[in-house]
Design an enzyme around this catalytic site. Sequence first.
Site, PDB file in Angstrom:
ATOM      1  N   TYR A  33       0.831  -1.200   0.000  1.00  0.00           N
ATOM      2  CA  TYR A  33       0.000   0.000   0.000  1.00  0.00           C
ATOM      3  C   TYR A  33       0.865   1.249   0.000  1.00  0.00           C
ATOM      4  O   TYR A  33       2.083   1.189   0.210  1.00  0.00           O
ATOM      5  CB  TYR A  33      -0.941   0.012   1.215  1.00  0.00           C
ATOM      6  CG  TYR A  33      -0.270   0.328   2.525  1.00  0.00           C
ATOM      7  CD1 TYR A  33       0.540  -0.606   3.158  1.00  0.00           C
ATOM      8  CD2 TYR A  33      -0.430   1.573   3.141  1.00  0.00           C
ATOM      9  CE1 TYR A  33       1.163  -0.320   4.356  1.00  0.00           C
ATOM     10  CE2 TYR A  33       0.187   1.869   4.341  1.00  0.00           C
ATOM     11  CZ  TYR A  33       0.989   0.923   4.949  1.00  0.00           C
ATOM     12  OH  TYR A  33       1.617   1.211   6.132  1.00  0.00           O
ATOM     13  N   ARG A  52       8.150   3.858  -4.820  1.00  0.00           N
ATOM     14  CA  ARG A  52       8.203   2.848  -3.753  1.00  0.00           C
ATOM     15  C   ARG A  52       7.182   1.745  -4.005  1.00  0.00           C
ATOM     16  O   ARG A  52       7.450   0.572  -3.760  1.00  0.00           O
ATOM     17  CB  ARG A  52       7.982   3.485  -2.384  1.00  0.00           C
ATOM     18  CG  ARG A  52       8.144   2.466  -1.252  1.00  0.00           C
ATOM     19  CD  ARG A  52       8.159   3.115   0.102  1.00  0.00           C
ATOM     20  NE  ARG A  52       6.918   3.818   0.362  1.00  0.00           N
ATOM     21  CZ  ARG A  52       6.704   4.566   1.438  1.00  0.00           C
ATOM     22  NH1 ARG A  52       7.654   4.708   2.341  1.00  0.00           N
ATOM     23  NH2 ARG A  52       5.551   5.176   1.613  1.00  0.00           N
ATOM     24  N   ARG A 100      -7.767 -20.562  -1.405  1.00  0.00           N
ATOM     25  CA  ARG A 100      -6.767 -20.395  -0.348  1.00  0.00           C
ATOM     26  C   ARG A 100      -5.629 -21.412  -0.442  1.00  0.00           C
ATOM     27  O   ARG A 100      -5.856 -22.620  -0.397  1.00  0.00           O
ATOM     28  CB  ARG A 100      -7.421 -20.486   1.032  1.00  0.00           C
ATOM     29  CG  ARG A 100      -6.455 -20.119   2.155  1.00  0.00           C
ATOM     30  CD  ARG A 100      -7.116 -20.082   3.516  1.00  0.00           C
ATOM     31  NE  ARG A 100      -6.163 -19.612   4.520  1.00  0.00           N
ATOM     32  CZ  ARG A 100      -5.228 -20.376   5.075  1.00  0.00           C
ATOM     33  NH1 ARG A 100      -5.125 -21.639   4.733  1.00  0.00           N
ATOM     34  NH2 ARG A 100      -4.378 -19.868   5.959  1.00  0.00           N
ATOM     35  N   LYS A 147       6.648  -2.090   1.833  1.00  0.00           N
ATOM     36  CA  LYS A 147       5.472  -1.458   2.467  1.00  0.00           C
ATOM     37  C   LYS A 147       4.272  -2.395   2.325  1.00  0.00           C
ATOM     38  O   LYS A 147       3.338  -2.142   1.568  1.00  0.00           O
ATOM     39  CB  LYS A 147       5.187  -0.084   1.853  1.00  0.00           C
ATOM     40  CG  LYS A 147       4.270   0.764   2.745  1.00  0.00           C
ATOM     41  CD  LYS A 147       4.236   2.201   2.310  1.00  0.00           C
ATOM     42  CE  LYS A 147       3.216   3.010   3.083  1.00  0.00           C
ATOM     43  NZ  LYS A 147       3.635   3.311   4.465  1.00  0.00           N
ATOM     44  N   GLU A 180      12.200   2.670  14.005  1.00  0.00           N
ATOM     45  CA  GLU A 180      11.289   3.722  13.507  1.00  0.00           C
ATOM     46  C   GLU A 180      10.001   3.660  14.304  1.00  0.00           C
ATOM     47  O   GLU A 180       9.818   2.773  15.134  1.00  0.00           O
ATOM     48  CB  GLU A 180      11.005   3.513  12.012  1.00  0.00           C
ATOM     49  CG  GLU A 180      10.314   2.193  11.721  1.00  0.00           C
ATOM     50  CD  GLU A 180      10.189   1.870  10.234  1.00  0.00           C
ATOM     51  OE1 GLU A 180      10.002   2.795   9.437  1.00  0.00           O
ATOM     52  OE2 GLU A 180      10.271   0.668   9.897  1.00  0.00           O
ATOM     53  N   LEU A 205      11.202   1.045   7.054  1.00  0.00           N
ATOM     54  CA  LEU A 205      10.588   1.491   5.810  1.00  0.00           C
ATOM     55  C   LEU A 205      11.200   2.834   5.453  1.00  0.00           C
ATOM     56  O   LEU A 205      11.226   3.751   6.286  1.00  0.00           O
ATOM     57  CB  LEU A 205       9.071   1.637   5.983  1.00  0.00           C
ATOM     58  CG  LEU A 205       8.368   2.016   4.685  1.00  0.00           C
ATOM     59  CD1 LEU A 205       8.261   0.812   3.766  1.00  0.00           C
ATOM     60  CD2 LEU A 205       7.002   2.604   4.962  1.00  0.00           C
TER      61      LEU A 205
END
Lengths: 291, 291
Positions: A33, A52, A100, A147, A180, A205
Site C-alpha cells: 500500500y 516505492r 486459499r 510497504k 522507527e 521502511l
Amino acid sequence: MPRIAYVNGRYVPHVAASVHIEDRGFQFADGVYEVVTVIAGTLMDEEGHLARLTRSLKELSIPWPVKPRTLRMIMREVVRRNRSANALLYIQITRGPAPRDFKFPAEPTPTLVITCRRTSFQPASALEKGVAVITLPDIRWQRRDIKSISLLPQALGKQQAVQAGAFEGWQVDPDGFVTEGCSSNAWIVTKQGMLVTRPASHAILNGITRQTILACATQEGIAFEERAFTVAEALDAAEALMTSAGTIALPVTRIDGQPIGDGRPGPLAKRVREMYLAHGGVADPVRAGGV
Amino acid sequence: MPRIAYVNGRYVPHVAASVHIEDRGFQFADGVYEVVTVIAGTLMDEEGHLARLTRSLKELSIPWPVKPRTLRMIMREVVRRNRSANALLYIQITRGPAPRDFKFPAEPTPTLVITCRRTSFQPASALEKGVAVITLPDIRWQRRDIKSISLLPQALGKQQAVQAGAFEGWQVDPDGFVTEGCSSNAWIVTKQGMLVTRPASHAILNGITRQTILACATQEGIAFEERAFTVAEALDAAEALMTSAGTIALPVTRIDGQPIGDGRPGPLAKRVREMYLAHGGVADPVRAGGV
C-alpha cells in the site's frame, strides 16, 4: 455527497466497497500500500510514492493491476469525486482473490483499491506542544523495507502507545537502537545541532517524506547524519521529531514520559516541516486550516 | 450445488462472499484463523482448534463475534450446506471494519468468515514417496504463537519452496535451528528412534495436530523429546516428517535435495499418521479415497 472508493475498475460508494473473502490481502496479508497526502489539491511526493509502490510490488512479485499511468489517473479521479482538497489518498494492491493456498496463484488477478478521506490533519496542539512517544521492542519481520499490509505488529504497537497516552510508539531493535515509529520515521537533533535518522535498510521502511526531507536538508545545507541512535541518545537529544506522509513532521517532546530538551518543540523540527511544505509548494494545512 | 460461505451472520454463495475494503483483516492483517480438517464428517481436533482460537483472540484483544457455542453450530452448518464429508473448514475472525487507523477502533464489530472446501487431501504419492522440503531463513515476527493472518512471510517461503520443486519450506532461526514449516510443524526421528520436535514458545505456532500427536505418543509409549534441532541434525536423521491439520502427517524424504535416511518414508512417520487418525476415529482419507 457520498464518499467514493475505487475497487477493481469501478467507482463505488465507500460504504458498499468490498473485496472477496478469499482475496489474498484478507487471508495472507499478501499486498502492499501507499498513503499519499493531498494538500490543497496537490498530491504530495507522488513520484516518490509511485517509485516505492513499484519496488514493493517487484519485491513480492505482484503484477501491476493497471498501468502506472492509469493508476495516476484513477488517483486523481478519486480525489476529484470526493472533492477533497486536504485528504489522505490510500492505495492498496494485493495479489487478488484465489482459492486459499500459501503458494502464489499461477495467474493472479491483482486487486486495486483506492480510497480518499478528507482530513484536517493533526490538531494544532500537536505542532504547538509536540507529541509524546513511548518506546517498545521491534517485533516485526525482517523485510520492513517492503510497504506490505502485514501490519499487525505496528497496529499492536500503536495501540500500546495510545493506551499509554502517547501519540506514537518508537520501535527498538535488540541492540537498543530505535528502528522507527509504528507508522512514521524517527529523528533526533543532537546537542551539536545534527539531524539524525536511521539509514534505509531492511530494518526500516524508507519513508517518502523522510527522503524528501533529506533531499531538502542537503539543498539547504542542514547538517544531517544517517545512522542508528539509541533510546538513551534520544532521551538526551536537543530535539526529537517524527515524519510520515500523514503527519508530515511533528515535534516529539516526550519519550517514555521524559521531556526532550526543554520539553517544547525545537527550532529544527519546525524548520523541517516548513522546508518540506515549501518544497511541495503548499501552505501548512494545520495552520492554514485554522484548526 | 453452489459452494456456500458464512460471512457475518449470513450464508452466501462463496463466489459472492465479501468483506468491506476497510476491514482490518484486509488493511492491517488484524485477525486470526483456524483450519479444521473434516474427515468423513468428523471435525478433527475441534476442541483444540477452538482453544487456540480463544487464545489468539485474547492475545490480540479481538472480541468474539459470536459465542463459541454459536460458532460450533455455524461450523457444522457450513459443512452441512457444502455436503462435505472430506473438507477443510476455514474460520477467520478479524477486528472488523473501521475507518483506517493503526490503533484499534473503540467499539470493534469483529468479522467472522467461515468457508469450506472439499478436498481429497494429498495425493497418495506424498505418503508413498514422502515429500521434499527446503530450508530457508525464518524472517517472521516474534509472536508466531499467535495464529494471525499476518502470513506474508509464510506465503513467500512456501512459494520459494514450490519454485525449488519442494512441497514445504522449513524455516531456520539465526542460530541454525529449524523453527517450523511455513504451514506445518517440523519433526525428525533420530537414529536412536527418538521423535523430536521444537517445544512450543513464541518462536513457533503450537500446532493442534502436533499437540494431539504428542498426547498420542505419550499414551502409546513412543519416545519423544521437545527440543530444537539444527538443519545438520535433520539431514543426518533416520526420518523426518511434517504435521498440520491439512496434511495430517507426511514423511519428509528430502531436505535441500538430500535424502533423509534411505530416502524412503520411515516407519515412525507412518505410525504417527495412523495413530493420529485412529485417535480421531477415522480412516485415512488418502488411502480410503483411493486417490
